[in-house]
Design a protein around this motif. Structure first.
Motif, mmCIF file in Angstrom:
data_model
loop_
_atom_site.group_PDB
_atom_site.id
_atom_site.type_symbol
_atom_site.label_atom_id
_atom_site.label_comp_id
_atom_site.label_asym_id
_atom_site.label_seq_id
_atom_site.Cartn_x
_atom_site.Cartn_y
_atom_site.Cartn_z
ATOM 1 N N TYR A 99 52.619 -4.820 -48.739
ATOM 2 C CA TYR A 99 51.586 -3.920 -48.215
ATOM 3 C C TYR A 99 50.699 -3.407 -49.353
ATOM 4 O O TYR A 99 51.207 -2.945 -50.387
ATOM 5 C CB TYR A 99 52.214 -2.701 -47.527
ATOM 6 N N ASN A 121 65.849 5.479 -50.644
ATOM 7 C CA ASN A 121 65.978 4.172 -49.969
ATOM 8 C C ASN A 121 67.276 3.475 -50.335
ATOM 9 O O ASN A 121 67.610 3.348 -51.515
ATOM 10 C CB ASN A 121 64.820 3.256 -50.376
ATOM 11 N N HIS A 167 50.616 5.537 -46.022
ATOM 12 C CA HIS A 167 51.701 5.005 -46.865
ATOM 13 C C HIS A 167 52.039 5.950 -48.012
ATOM 14 O O HIS A 167 51.194 6.211 -48.872
ATOM 15 C CB HIS A 167 51.245 3.647 -47.410
ATOM 16 N N GLU A 212 62.289 11.181 -47.324
ATOM 17 C CA GLU A 212 60.912 11.032 -46.814
ATOM 18 C C GLU A 212 60.404 12.323 -46.181
ATOM 19 O O GLU A 212 59.201 12.487 -45.985
ATOM 20 C CB GLU A 212 60.837 9.855 -45.836
ATOM 21 N N ASN A 239 57.342 -1.699 -55.381
ATOM 22 C CA ASN A 239 57.737 -2.738 -54.421
ATOM 23 C C ASN A 239 57.533 -4.149 -54.974
ATOM 24 O O ASN A 239 58.368 -5.034 -54.784
ATOM 25 C CB ASN A 239 56.922 -2.587 -53.127
ATOM 26 N N ARG A 278 50.046 -0.099 -45.116
ATOM 27 C CA ARG A 278 50.607 0.749 -44.049
ATOM 28 C C ARG A 278 49.767 2.035 -43.970
ATOM 29 O O ARG A 278 49.528 2.678 -45.006
ATOM 30 C CB ARG A 278 52.050 1.066 -44.432
ATOM 31 N N ARG A 319 59.759 3.345 -54.828
ATOM 32 C CA ARG A 319 60.911 3.901 -54.123
ATOM 33 C C ARG A 319 62.054 4.027 -55.132
ATOM 34 O O ARG A 319 62.093 3.307 -56.131
ATOM 35 C CB ARG A 319 61.335 2.980 -52.952
ATOM 36 N N PRO A 375 55.370 -10.426 -47.017
ATOM 37 C CA PRO A 375 54.228 -9.532 -46.814
ATOM 38 C C PRO A 375 54.323 -8.262 -47.665
ATOM 39 O O PRO A 375 55.172 -7.404 -47.400
ATOM 40 C CB PRO A 375 54.324 -9.191 -45.310
ATOM 41 N N GLU A 378 64.243 -5.901 -41.306
ATOM 42 C CA GLU A 378 62.876 -5.426 -41.115
ATOM 43 C C GLU A 378 62.495 -4.527 -42.288
ATOM 44 O O GLU A 378 61.328 -4.250 -42.498
ATOM 45 C CB GLU A 378 62.759 -4.624 -39.808
ATOM 46 N N LYS A 379 63.513 -4.072 -43.059
ATOM 47 C CA LYS A 379 63.277 -3.216 -44.216
ATOM 48 C C LYS A 379 63.003 -4.109 -45.438
ATOM 49 O O LYS A 379 63.380 -5.281 -45.457
ATOM 50 C CB LYS A 379 64.488 -2.317 -44.467
ATOM 51 N N LEU A 380 62.371 -3.517 -46.460
ATOM 52 C CA LEU A 380 61.803 -4.336 -47.543
ATOM 53 C C LEU A 380 62.788 -5.365 -48.122
ATOM 54 O O LEU A 380 62.501 -6.570 -48.120
ATOM 55 C CB LEU A 380 61.283 -3.434 -48.674
ATOM 56 N N LEU A 400 64.338 -8.070 -45.685
ATOM 57 C CA LEU A 400 63.258 -8.916 -45.153
ATOM 58 C C LEU A 400 62.790 -9.913 -46.206
ATOM 59 O O LEU A 400 62.615 -11.113 -45.921
ATOM 60 C CB LEU A 400 62.070 -8.045 -44.694
ATOM 61 N N HIS A 412 62.834 3.149 -38.673
ATOM 62 C CA HIS A 412 61.855 2.306 -39.373
ATOM 63 C C HIS A 412 60.431 2.863 -39.257
ATOM 64 O O HIS A 412 59.889 2.988 -38.150
ATOM 65 C CB HIS A 412 61.920 0.877 -38.823
ATOM 66 N N VAL A 413 59.837 3.163 -40.412
ATOM 67 C CA VAL A 413 58.510 3.802 -40.471
ATOM 68 C C VAL A 413 57.467 2.998 -39.689
ATOM 69 O O VAL A 413 56.681 3.555 -38.915
ATOM 70 C CB VAL A 413 58.072 3.973 -41.942
HETATM 71 P P1 TYD Z 1 60.831 0.176 -45.988
HETATM 72 O O1 TYD Z 1 61.963 -0.713 -46.358
HETATM 73 O O2 TYD Z 1 60.216 0.055 -44.636
HETATM 74 O O3 TYD Z 1 61.318 1.665 -46.274
HETATM 75 P P2 TYD Z 1 60.467 3.068 -46.287
HETATM 76 O O4 TYD Z 1 59.121 2.817 -45.738
HETATM 77 O O5 TYD Z 1 61.291 3.921 -45.387
HETATM 78 O O6 TYD Z 1 60.451 3.492 -47.721
HETATM 79 O O7 TYD Z 1 59.672 -0.031 -47.043
HETATM 80 C C1 TYD Z 1 59.901 0.158 -48.436
HETATM 81 C C2 TYD Z 1 58.589 -0.040 -49.145
HETATM 82 O O8 TYD Z 1 58.211 -1.425 -49.006
HETATM 83 C C3 TYD Z 1 57.449 0.754 -48.549
HETATM 84 O O9 TYD Z 1 56.592 1.180 -49.601
HETATM 85 C C4 TYD Z 1 56.727 -0.230 -47.659
HETATM 86 C C5 TYD Z 1 56.920 -1.549 -48.372
HETATM 87 N N1 TYD Z 1 57.000 -2.740 -47.522
HETATM 88 C C6 TYD Z 1 56.179 -3.848 -47.770
HETATM 89 O O10 TYD Z 1 55.382 -3.851 -48.715
HETATM 90 N N2 TYD Z 1 56.286 -4.937 -46.954
HETATM 91 C C7 TYD Z 1 57.139 -4.976 -45.889
HETATM 92 O O11 TYD Z 1 57.171 -6.001 -45.146
HETATM 93 C C8 TYD Z 1 57.976 -3.838 -45.646
HETATM 94 C C9 TYD Z 1 58.940 -3.833 -44.482
HETATM 95 C C10 TYD Z 1 57.875 -2.750 -46.501
#
Ligand code: TYD
Ligand code: NAD
Length: 345
Positions: free
Chosen positions: A213, A185, A282, A133, A255, A279, A220, A211, A194-196, A199, A92-93
């Motif tokens: 970001y 992804n 990002h 990635e 996203n 992030r 993705r 949430p 915990e992944k998008l 979650l 997890h990033v």
């Molecule tokens: P993630 O599922 O953590 O996968 P990765 O970072 O490995 O691609 O995140 C996918 C995308 O979603 C990434 O651009 C970050 C964004 N994101 C949010 O906007 N909110 C969140 O709560 C999370 C976990 C990710």
């Protein structure tokens, strides 16, 4: 018994989906699952597999040479030739931004320890499951090919790129039969929330805030996990040692669009969306050119996003107890109940 496979990280999201697929599609294979059961490892992903003949769980860490040797002994008992599919990793990033060292330990050191043991055990083939990635971030156009230079931007992707280089070196230096996959992804059942996607599904179901970001316009290339598992199997069975195979779904979404789709499917209000601080570092866009695996191994994705996203949302709806136990941490007790002792990770 036609084949013995050592799967690392098989209690995680993709590894557990892979084991479910093997039990259905290659029922005569022996499958040994080596997993440290970190927070991301959940044996409740595999309860329906536990009694399957030929399946065995080994609780151990890829950073421990003794644990890895034990797993090879189990997989290679009766003189069976062993192949490896290596999923185990910190994945997890956001966690890697908070603390990079566990990623170097599990992903870099763990991969080298596994490679050394696999060479010693005369492993037939070794599939290293990596990520798109490692290529870094794209602008508005273009795709990652296998020739795209590695330019990782997070401690997670840097540790995966380092592990890819160690796998490459094992092939170049020792002629070790390793193959590398780099996938976009994934989404689907048993993904840790915990992944998008999981979650957002879990929060929306409970009317908690979602949430997003930054501006939510990061892109993705989403692939249903079963398609990824089938691609890994194709690489294991038909791939050429020393080669890298990109895996992707030609399925790019920002996203925010994903979040809107989840809200629509669940009949929830857009007011749940909360824009939060972006992030750091990002990556803006990932997109995969999967032409090589399609041409050379005949793999193509079978699931469209229009089918598989609603199916995934429905799956989480049907697995309330699984989700509740993951969110509360109760899933960590399962190992103790089944095997005695606490998970180490
Ligand atoms: P993630 O599922 O953590 O996968 P990765 O970072 O490995 O691609 O995140 C996918 C995308 O979603 C990434 O651009 C970050 C964004 N994101 C949010 O906007 N909110 C969140 O709560 C999370 C976990 C990710
Ligand atoms: P996950 O975090 O859900 O699962 C990781 C598993 O590895 C867990 O079961 C955990 O207990 C185990 N593990 C972690 N450290 C270990 C160690 N030191 N020794 C033994 N086991 C350990 O991850 P995932 O999403 O299933 O990803 C699996 C692999 O696929 C990773 O290598 C990841 O980099 C790669 N990948 C993931 C995605 C994605 O979208 N999830 C995409 C491309 C590639």
């Amino acid at each position: 018994m036609t084949r013995s496979l050592l799967v690392t990280g098989g209690a995680g999201f993709i590894g557990s989906n892979f084991i479910h697929m093997l039990v259905e599609d290659r029922p005569d294979w022996r499958v040994t699952n080596l997993d440290a059961l970190t927070y991301a490892g959940n044996l409740e992903n595999l309860t329906s597999i536990e009694g399957h003949a030929g399946y065995e769980f080994v609780h151990g860490d890829v950073t421990s040479a003794a644990d890895v040797a034990r797993a090879f002994e189990v997989a290679g008992r009766d003189g069976a030739a062993v192949s490896v599919v290596h999923f185990a990793a910190e994945s997890h990033v956001d966690r890697s931004i908070a603390s990079g060292l566990p990623f170097v330990q599990a992903n870099v050191i763990g991969t080298q320890i596994l490679l050394d043991a696999a060479r010693g055990a005369e492993t037939e083939s070794f599939v290293h499951v990596s990520t798109d990635e490692v290529y870094g971030s794209l602008g508005a156009t273009g795709f990652f090919t296998e020739e795209t230079p590695l330019a990782p931007n997070s401690p997670y992707s840097a540790s995966k790129a380092a592990s890819d280089m160690l796998v490459r070196a094992a092939f170049k230096t020792h002629g070790f039969p390793a193959l590398i996959t780099r996938c976009s992804n994934n989404y689907g059942p048993w993904q840790f929330p915990e992944k998008l996607i999981p979650l957002m599904i879990a929060n929306a179901r409970e009317d908690k805030s979602l949430p997003v970001y930054g501006d939510g316009q990061q892109i993705r290339d989403w692939l249903f996990v079963r398609d990824h598992c089938e691609a890994i199997l194709a690489v294991l069975e038909r791939g050429t040692p020393g080669e890298v195979y990109n895996i992707g779904g030609h399925n790019e979404y920002p996203n925010l669009e994903i979040v809107h789709q989840i809200l629509r499917h669940l009949g929830k209000d857009e007011g749940l969306i909360e824009y939060v601080k972006d992030r750091p570092g990002h990556d803006r866009r990932y997109a995969i050119d999967a032409g090589k695996i399609e041409r050379e191994l005949g793999w193509t994705p079978r699931y469209t996003f229009e089918q598989a996203l609603p199916a995934t949302i429905a799956w989480y709806g049907s697995q309330e107890e699984w989700l509740r136990r993951v969110r509360s941490g109760a899933y960590r007790d399962y190992y103790e109940a089944q095997y005695g002792g606490r998970p180490t990770g």
